[in-house]
Design a protein around this motif. Sequence first.
Motif, mmCIF file in Angstrom:
data_model
loop_
_atom_site.group_PDB
_atom_site.id
_atom_site.type_symbol
_atom_site.label_atom_id
_atom_site.label_comp_id
_atom_site.label_asym_id
_atom_site.label_seq_id
_atom_site.Cartn_x
_atom_site.Cartn_y
_atom_site.Cartn_z
ATOM 1 N N THR A 199 -15.192 -3.234 1.771
ATOM 2 C CA THR A 199 -14.557 -3.763 0.600
ATOM 3 C C THR A 199 -15.328 -5.089 0.507
ATOM 4 O O THR A 199 -16.147 -5.542 1.388
ATOM 5 C CB THR A 199 -13.059 -4.006 0.815
ATOM 6 N N MET A 205 -11.054 -8.185 3.554
ATOM 7 C CA MET A 205 -9.639 -7.739 3.680
ATOM 8 C C MET A 205 -9.004 -9.053 4.432
ATOM 9 O O MET A 205 -7.639 -8.852 4.726
ATOM 10 C CB MET A 205 -9.257 -6.477 4.387
ATOM 11 N N ALA A 262 -3.871 -6.371 -1.347
ATOM 12 C CA ALA A 262 -4.714 -5.617 -2.403
ATOM 13 C C ALA A 262 -4.111 -4.428 -3.034
ATOM 14 O O ALA A 262 -2.820 -4.101 -2.829
ATOM 15 C CB ALA A 262 -5.866 -4.928 -1.749
ATOM 16 N N TYR A 310 -7.622 0.431 -3.876
ATOM 17 C CA TYR A 310 -8.656 -0.401 -3.427
ATOM 18 C C TYR A 310 -9.297 -0.095 -2.328
ATOM 19 O O TYR A 310 -8.624 0.241 -1.327
ATOM 20 C CB TYR A 310 -8.458 -1.990 -3.668
ATOM 21 N N GLY A 357 -8.560 -5.984 -7.759
ATOM 22 C CA GLY A 357 -8.355 -5.091 -6.339
ATOM 23 C C GLY A 357 -7.881 -5.938 -5.406
ATOM 24 O O GLY A 357 -7.112 -5.607 -4.644
ATOM 25 N N ARG A 358 -8.597 -6.929 -5.067
ATOM 26 C CA ARG A 358 -8.000 -7.866 -4.254
ATOM 27 C C ARG A 358 -7.070 -8.889 -4.838
ATOM 28 O O ARG A 358 -7.600 -9.678 -5.817
ATOM 29 C CB ARG A 358 -8.964 -8.688 -3.218
ATOM 30 N N ASN A 400 -2.372 -4.015 2.612
ATOM 31 C CA ASN A 400 -2.751 -5.121 3.222
ATOM 32 C C ASN A 400 -3.205 -4.568 4.653
ATOM 33 O O ASN A 400 -2.342 -3.595 5.245
ATOM 34 C CB ASN A 400 -2.059 -6.403 3.433
#
Length: 422
Positions: free
Chosen positions: A225, A228, A334, A338, A377-378, A410
């Motif tokens: 990603t 995170m 998120a 995602y 997404g985030r 998360n």
Amino acid sequence: MNILVIGRGGREHAILWSLKRSDKVKQLYCAPGNAGTAQIAENVDIGEFEFDKLVQFSLDNAIDLVVVGPDDPLAAGIVDVFEAAKVPVYGPRKNAAEIEGSKIFMKNLLKKYDIPTAKYETFTDYETAAAYLREQAIPIVIKADGLAAGKGVTVCFTREQAEEALRDTMVDKSFGAAGDKVVIEEFLEGQEMSILAFVDGETVRPMTAAQDHKPAYDGDKGPNTGGMGTYSPLPHIPQSIIDESIETIIKPTAKAMVAEGRPFRGVLYAGLMITKDGPKTIEFNARFGDPETQVVLPRLKTDLVDIFLASINGRLHDIDISWSDEAAVCVILASGGYPGSYAKGLPISGLDEAAADALVFHAGTAEKDGEIVTSGGRVLGIVGRGADIAAARANAYAAADRVQFEGKMNRTDIAAKALVRV
């Protein structure tokens, strides 16, 4: 001073938060911003690639300093455009931003100047790359050459996975034109570390080290990603290793860029792996990291405006930069799905409650009908602070639990590596 920050994510919110602390700041603007930046700056409805409009806004509003957050406009030469208009701007020029814009350029630079990195080969033809891949040991890493929002790297633990990643990148164009060229790189094993540095030519002023968590799921599982979660400092990594990374990788790279006629001015971000043979370079970015910025800037004691101005005026070597001993941990909240597809426009609750005990940096948020909703997404970066990593981590997760939106996801193990190894 009137300052314009360009971007719309958590990194830009954190930069604005840090700038807001300076008594030199009169007015902050953010283009285009998000629901969080709107709380501390005036959002401007101009996109990151509308260079002419951004320049005209700066001239019309007596902007004293422009700060560019994201990688894409830097790679496209936004700094050169502002400099041509004689608007003070912080960030690397296009020819220097190529250190992030092209992984092949970056790898060849490191090889030329004998700067530690993984062994690699580069390819522009799929069949040639596939033939090479079949002869390599597994695990192995497949990297799209160009920018891919932090997702163009696949660590492959089986041959089938490696072949699929190469096909997705070069044939199916999962990352668009960024995958026209690829780097196939040896897998480096060890502990990852991020060191961001303020750089002005050969002058390097390192920031406090941080560690990101790229994979989507606990235990470093799942697809990569944009990040995170992060934490800083790194109590489980000796200062001698951090110093070695600065002396053998970051400073030589800054000097190499000068030697190549591409002097770097801005934030140079080194993604590193601490291997049994010492630190090696995974990647370089040409801007503040996201979400590293969210844990690094809250620890900065020096006025960020002073640092930016010193760098622009070639005086970075005169600045003493100090950092707080306080620890910071950022947990990214998120959208469900995602880094794949996800819903938008979902109401977010609990933001005020979370902000009572933590910093809440907005990323993928927007305002709709008077309420804050998801738009990316985030979605949020929740930053807990404390005397040590354990305390900061507890504060971050307590605040993160107060925030709710449909599909919220998360990782639950951010900074756990630091606790295990202390």
